[in-house]
Design an enzyme around this catalytic site. Sequence first.
Site, PDB file in Angstrom:
ATOM      1  N   CYS A 117       0.815  -1.224   0.000  1.00  0.00           N
ATOM      2  CA  CYS A 117       0.000   0.000   0.000  1.00  0.00           C
ATOM      3  C   CYS A 117       0.842   1.265   0.000  1.00  0.00           C
ATOM      4  O   CYS A 117       0.330   2.346  -0.282  1.00  0.00           O
ATOM      5  CB  CYS A 117      -0.939  -0.004   1.193  1.00  0.00           C
ATOM      6  SG  CYS A 117      -2.103  -1.356   1.100  1.00  0.00           S
ATOM      7  N   HIS A 257      -3.410   7.160   2.119  1.00  0.00           N
ATOM      8  CA  HIS A 257      -3.778   5.835   1.623  1.00  0.00           C
ATOM      9  C   HIS A 257      -5.145   5.485   2.204  1.00  0.00           C
ATOM     10  O   HIS A 257      -5.399   5.719   3.383  1.00  0.00           O
ATOM     11  CB  HIS A 257      -2.725   4.807   2.046  1.00  0.00           C
ATOM     12  CG  HIS A 257      -3.158   3.400   1.805  1.00  0.00           C
ATOM     13  ND1 HIS A 257      -3.572   2.968   0.562  1.00  0.00           N
ATOM     14  CD2 HIS A 257      -3.278   2.326   2.637  1.00  0.00           C
ATOM     15  CE1 HIS A 257      -3.916   1.689   0.647  1.00  0.00           C
ATOM     16  NE2 HIS A 257      -3.749   1.280   1.890  1.00  0.00           N
ATOM     17  N   ASN A 287     -10.115  -0.210  -0.627  1.00  0.00           N
ATOM     18  CA  ASN A 287      -8.655  -0.156  -0.603  1.00  0.00           C
ATOM     19  C   ASN A 287      -8.117  -0.741  -1.910  1.00  0.00           C
ATOM     20  O   ASN A 287      -8.211  -1.937  -2.133  1.00  0.00           O
ATOM     21  CB  ASN A 287      -8.158  -0.955   0.612  1.00  0.00           C
ATOM     22  CG  ASN A 287      -6.649  -0.919   0.764  1.00  0.00           C
ATOM     23  OD1 ASN A 287      -5.932  -0.456  -0.132  1.00  0.00           O
ATOM     24  ND2 ASN A 287      -6.165  -1.415   1.885  1.00  0.00           N
TER      25      ASN A 287
HETATM   26  O1  UT7 Z   1      -3.857  -1.271   3.433  1.00  0.00           O
HETATM   27  C1  UT7 Z   1      -2.933  -2.098   4.057  1.00  0.00           C
HETATM   28  C2  UT7 Z   1      -2.947  -1.948   5.517  1.00  0.00           C
HETATM   29  N1  UT7 Z   1      -4.168  -2.456   6.065  1.00  0.00           N
HETATM   30  C3  UT7 Z   1      -4.832  -1.755   6.956  1.00  0.00           C
HETATM   31  O2  UT7 Z   1      -4.462  -0.660   7.282  1.00  0.00           O
HETATM   32  C4  UT7 Z   1      -6.048  -2.402   7.583  1.00  0.00           C
HETATM   33  C5  UT7 Z   1      -5.933  -2.350   9.086  1.00  0.00           C
HETATM   34  N2  UT7 Z   1      -7.000  -3.042   9.783  1.00  0.00           N
HETATM   35  C6  UT7 Z   1      -8.295  -2.635   9.735  1.00  0.00           C
HETATM   36  O3  UT7 Z   1      -8.643  -1.697   9.062  1.00  0.00           O
HETATM   37  C7  UT7 Z   1      -9.284  -3.344  10.653  1.00  0.00           C
HETATM   38  O4  UT7 Z   1      -8.578  -4.190  11.518  1.00  0.00           O
HETATM   39  C8  UT7 Z   1     -10.361  -4.160   9.891  1.00  0.00           C
HETATM   40  C9  UT7 Z   1     -11.301  -3.201   9.192  1.00  0.00           C
HETATM   41  C10 UT7 Z   1      -9.712  -5.093   8.909  1.00  0.00           C
HETATM   42  C11 UT7 Z   1     -11.199  -4.947  10.909  1.00  0.00           C
HETATM   43  O5  UT7 Z   1     -11.763  -4.067  11.866  1.00  0.00           O
HETATM   44  P1  UT7 Z   1     -11.598  -4.345  13.423  1.00  0.00           P
HETATM   45  O6  UT7 Z   1     -12.307  -3.268  14.095  1.00  0.00           O
HETATM   46  O7  UT7 Z   1     -10.133  -4.501  13.708  1.00  0.00           O
HETATM   47  O8  UT7 Z   1     -12.379  -5.695  13.603  1.00  0.00           O
HETATM   48  P2  UT7 Z   1     -11.858  -7.081  14.166  1.00  0.00           P
HETATM   49  O9  UT7 Z   1     -11.027  -7.785  13.165  1.00  0.00           O
HETATM   50  O10 UT7 Z   1     -11.296  -6.882  15.528  1.00  0.00           O
HETATM   51  O11 UT7 Z   1     -13.214  -7.855  14.314  1.00  0.00           O
HETATM   52  C12 UT7 Z   1     -14.248  -7.439  15.246  1.00  0.00           C
HETATM   53  C13 UT7 Z   1     -15.411  -8.364  15.141  1.00  0.00           C
HETATM   54  C14 UT7 Z   1     -15.019  -9.841  15.240  1.00  0.00           C
HETATM   55  O12 UT7 Z   1     -16.039 -10.527  15.938  1.00  0.00           O
HETATM   56  P3  UT7 Z   1     -15.905 -10.897  17.469  1.00  0.00           P
HETATM   57  O13 UT7 Z   1     -14.676 -11.731  17.581  1.00  0.00           O
HETATM   58  O14 UT7 Z   1     -15.761  -9.580  18.179  1.00  0.00           O
HETATM   59  O15 UT7 Z   1     -17.172 -11.617  17.762  1.00  0.00           O
HETATM   60  C15 UT7 Z   1     -14.984 -10.299  13.822  1.00  0.00           C
HETATM   61  O16 UT7 Z   1     -15.194 -11.677  13.687  1.00  0.00           O
HETATM   62  O17 UT7 Z   1     -16.048  -8.241  13.872  1.00  0.00           O
HETATM   63  C16 UT7 Z   1     -16.113  -9.519  13.211  1.00  0.00           C
HETATM   64  N3  UT7 Z   1     -15.974  -9.320  11.777  1.00  0.00           N
HETATM   65  C17 UT7 Z   1     -17.005  -9.006  10.983  1.00  0.00           C
HETATM   66  N4  UT7 Z   1     -18.319  -8.824  11.225  1.00  0.00           N
HETATM   67  C18 UT7 Z   1     -19.119  -8.499  10.178  1.00  0.00           C
HETATM   68  C19 UT7 Z   1     -14.837  -9.359  11.022  1.00  0.00           C
HETATM   69  N5  UT7 Z   1     -15.126  -9.105   9.755  1.00  0.00           N
HETATM   70  C20 UT7 Z   1     -16.464  -8.875   9.686  1.00  0.00           C
HETATM   71  C21 UT7 Z   1     -17.340  -8.521   8.637  1.00  0.00           C
HETATM   72  N6  UT7 Z   1     -18.641  -8.358   8.941  1.00  0.00           N
HETATM   73  N7  UT7 Z   1     -16.923  -8.353   7.367  1.00  0.00           N
END
Ligand code: UT7
Length: 330
Positions: A117, A257, A287
Amino acid sequence: MSNKINAAITAVGAFVPEDKLTNADLERMVETNDEWIKSRTGISERRIQKGKGLATSDMGAPAVLELCRKRGIDPGEIDCMICCTVTPDMLFPATANIICDKIGAINAWGFDLNAACSGFLFGVTTGTALIESGRYKKVVVVGADKMSAIVDYTDRSTCILFGDAAGCVLLEPNEDGYGIQDSLLKSDGIGREYLYQRAGGSLNPASIETVTNKQHFIFQDGQPVFKFAVKGMADVSAELLERNNLTGDDIAWLVPHQANKRIIDATANRMGLSQDKVMLNIERYGNTTAATIPLCLWEWESKLNKGDKIVLAAFGGGFTWGATLIKWAY
Ligand code: UT7
């Protein structure tokens, strides 16, 4: 005595595929919902390159042709083509070479640059050095990624994030002080544990097992990447301002980004910038990896004024991250 040669962006081009993948579409494919996606990422829809035989170069080529048209140059005038991508048409030859062939850039040498990225920032910094050396007059930096080629559309944690697009800029010499002023780039291999495409390289060549185990898809451990990204992108942007004796008030635009709206907000806050100075189009494209920053420049081009101080900032796989300060040249 002649003035210092700066590298200035003198034209911007882009290409986005027509097909859209909306949050409603994704709700039918995986266990997710519009509200979660929007509140956690800021994304509503992404563009997907559909059609057999189409690859990253088929987005890069029209983007560069548009850039040439806008600048009124023939592709044969391009000296060097840098294609920043993690989704090359093939592992080799370089997608840069393929783009050159497709557009008739017969006098250019070129290469691919892989910094995920942050690819576009790394490419602009490399292209800047080529221009500043005085040896090259027209360097094109393309950020292009067909992320849909490596996304697992059964993995809800990644398939909601990514889209396909290409964007590019032309770098030319400027002796009036406009153009790229400074860049602060970083990388740290610790990031390979959190964001990667495991197979297809020399460590894990393609095999039936790598395919069965879905190792040719992108994997991301979102939370740690999020934490590194918030700190990395904000730190480096603040440091860039400081070492150029600037504050947020001096900056016309932040071009971040587009990985997650929450990461962008954190960077803008740290720089003391209000929302109206931040380019944000993640809602419509998701993204697009190396394409996000040139895509923003392309969309906002008509609002930019000569002399505007602009900060580009990125964080991505590797880890790689950085920020670049530009004095806009037109
Ligand atoms: O561009 C390259 C660099 N990349 C980045 O900068 C991305 C960095 N990371 C992020 O932007 C975030 O971590 C994400 C958007 C990918 C995820 O957001 P988050 O707030 O970190 O969510 P999480 O992974 O901690 O998941 C929270 C909850 C989980 O459920 P539990 O364990 O709390 O019950 C996940 O299973 O949300 C659940 N979850 C979803 N729910 C609905 C994960 N993906 C989804 C989804 N829809 N698509």
